[in-house]
Design an enzyme around this catalytic site. Structure first.
Site, PDB file in Angstrom:
ATOM      1  N   CYS A 166       0.831  -1.204   0.000  1.00  0.00           N
ATOM      2  CA  CYS A 166       0.000   0.000   0.000  1.00  0.00           C
ATOM      3  C   CYS A 166       0.864   1.251   0.000  1.00  0.00           C
ATOM      4  O   CYS A 166       1.362   1.677   1.050  1.00  0.00           O
ATOM      5  CB  CYS A 166      -0.917  -0.011   1.216  1.00  0.00           C
ATOM      6  N   CYS A 219      -0.360   4.141   2.134  1.00  0.00           N
ATOM      7  CA  CYS A 219      -0.202   3.961   3.590  1.00  0.00           C
ATOM      8  C   CYS A 219       1.247   4.197   3.992  1.00  0.00           C
ATOM      9  O   CYS A 219       1.518   4.798   5.023  1.00  0.00           O
ATOM     10  CB  CYS A 219      -0.541   2.537   4.010  1.00  0.00           C
ATOM     11  N   ASP A 220       2.179   3.707   3.205  1.00  0.00           N
ATOM     12  CA  ASP A 220       3.574   3.646   3.657  1.00  0.00           C
ATOM     13  C   ASP A 220       4.541   4.522   2.867  1.00  0.00           C
ATOM     14  O   ASP A 220       5.712   4.643   3.243  1.00  0.00           O
ATOM     15  CB  ASP A 220       4.063   2.180   3.581  1.00  0.00           C
TER      16      ASP A 220
END
Ligand code: NDP
Length: 315
Positions: A136, A139-140
């Site tokens: 992701c 997300c990261d």
């Protein structure tokens, strides 16, 4: 174990689940929706959604899902935290266990559990989980500002992730196993023309290395019919974007699925082979997998559920 009776249980909170909740809510069926592992579904881990009709400027995935949720709640949908952990669809009312601790007895069930990101299956993906391996980018990606990352995959997701990461990282490599990208033309052009993205066609990632986290990827490059070149590429982050696996495991004893696990429904409808059980969105869609098609099938499932309840004097 506690039990509760409901007329319509919706499992999953992506565009399919929320749309089913809006429609069944407006039909006064008082739907209960369990959000699942990732409230809001896959769109909450994407960036901008540019192709959902009605948003000429685009909308963030999180915002879109928040709006759908609010719209469902406005019509009385009971939206809850919880994961469906097992199912008994052998007879009506159907029994769905939530979080291994509560049984919902449902007259109709709408399965909209979506799909989960796939990994290559390398041991190193587990070894470096949370230490440089991610599925992701939104997300990261933040952790890789001004660093070097690789994205695996050649579809729209991979291109989207690569473009997102290119806005943060200093260099992005897109590792593509074929000599071409599968993504839509517009995404292909964005990737190919991006100054920070380099596409490595006919490459496979076969392992990762690093002391306290990912420091590089072992690559194999195909050269012609039989030859190959092996080399190491230093990177700080390794992102997977190679597709998804439908979340249908708990229903497999009762419903037909294809070899990948997509629930098979009656052509053009969300009807499964169990009367009153419907499948909507990505869990039943190997072809389109769009937010708008998921929403459309959630609508169909809701209409089917209402008709089923009415035909069986269950309203
Ligand atoms: P896709 O199935 O379209 O693409 C998966 C990619 O991963 C392919 O390039 C595939 O390679 C590659 N791949 C699969 N397994 C491996 C492996 N073991 N090793 C290396 N590479 C592998 O998945 P996406 O998630 O990209 O997209 C799913 C659907 O969602 C599509 O319909 C897409 O159009 C849609 N989508 C639309 C978006 C938008 O419109 N904004 C955004 C994101 C997704 P190969 O080509 O060789 O099979």
């Amino acid at each position: 174990m506690s039990t509760e009776k409901v007329k319509c249980l919706i499992i999953g909170s992506g565009p399919a689940g929320y749309t089913a909740a809006i429609y069944t809510g407006r039909a006064n069926i008082a739907p209960v929706l369990y959000e699942g592992l990732q409230p809001g579904g896959q769109l909450t881990i994407t960036t901008e959604v540019e192709n959902f009709p009605g948003y000429p400027e685009g909308i963030s995935g999180t915002q879109l899902m928040e709006d759908l949720r609010k719209q469902a709640e406005r019509f009385g949908a009971d939206i809850r935290n919880g994961i469906a952990t097992s199912a008994d669809l052998s007879k009506r009312p159907y029994h769905i266990t939530i979080d291994d601790e509560k049984v919902i007895e449902a007259e109709t069930v709408i399965i909209s559990t979506g799909a989960t990101a796939k990994y290559l299956g390398l041991e190193d993906e587990q070894k470096y989980a949370g230490m440089g391996v991610s599925a992701c980018a939104t997300c990261d990606g933040f952790f890789y500002r001004k660093k070097t990352v690789a994205v695996v995959g050649g579809g729209d997701t991979a291109c989207e992730e690569a473009i997102y990461l290119a806005g943060l990282a200093k260099q992005v490599y897109l590792i593509v196993r074929k000599p071409f990208l599968r993504a839509s033309k517009i995404m292909q052009a964005r990737v190919i023309n991006h100054p920070n993205i380099k596409v490595l066609f006919e490459h496979n990632a076969v392992g990762l290395y690093g002391e306290n986290g990912v420091e590089g990827v072992h690559l194999v490059k195909r050269q012609g019919e039989s030859d190959e070149e092996r080399y190491d590429l230093p990177i700080d982050g390794f992102f997977l974007a190679i597709g998804h696996k439908p979340n249908s495991d708990i229903f497999k004893d009762y419903l037909d699925t294809d070899e990948v696990g997509y629930i098979i429904t009656e052509e053009g409808t969300p009807r499964t082979k169990v009367p009153g059980v419907f499948a909507a969105g990505d869990v039943a869609d190997p072809h389109y997998r769009q937010a708008i098609t998921a929403a459309g099938s959630g609508c169909k499932a809701a209409i089917e559920a209402e008709r089923y309840l009415s035909a069986n004097n269950l309203l």
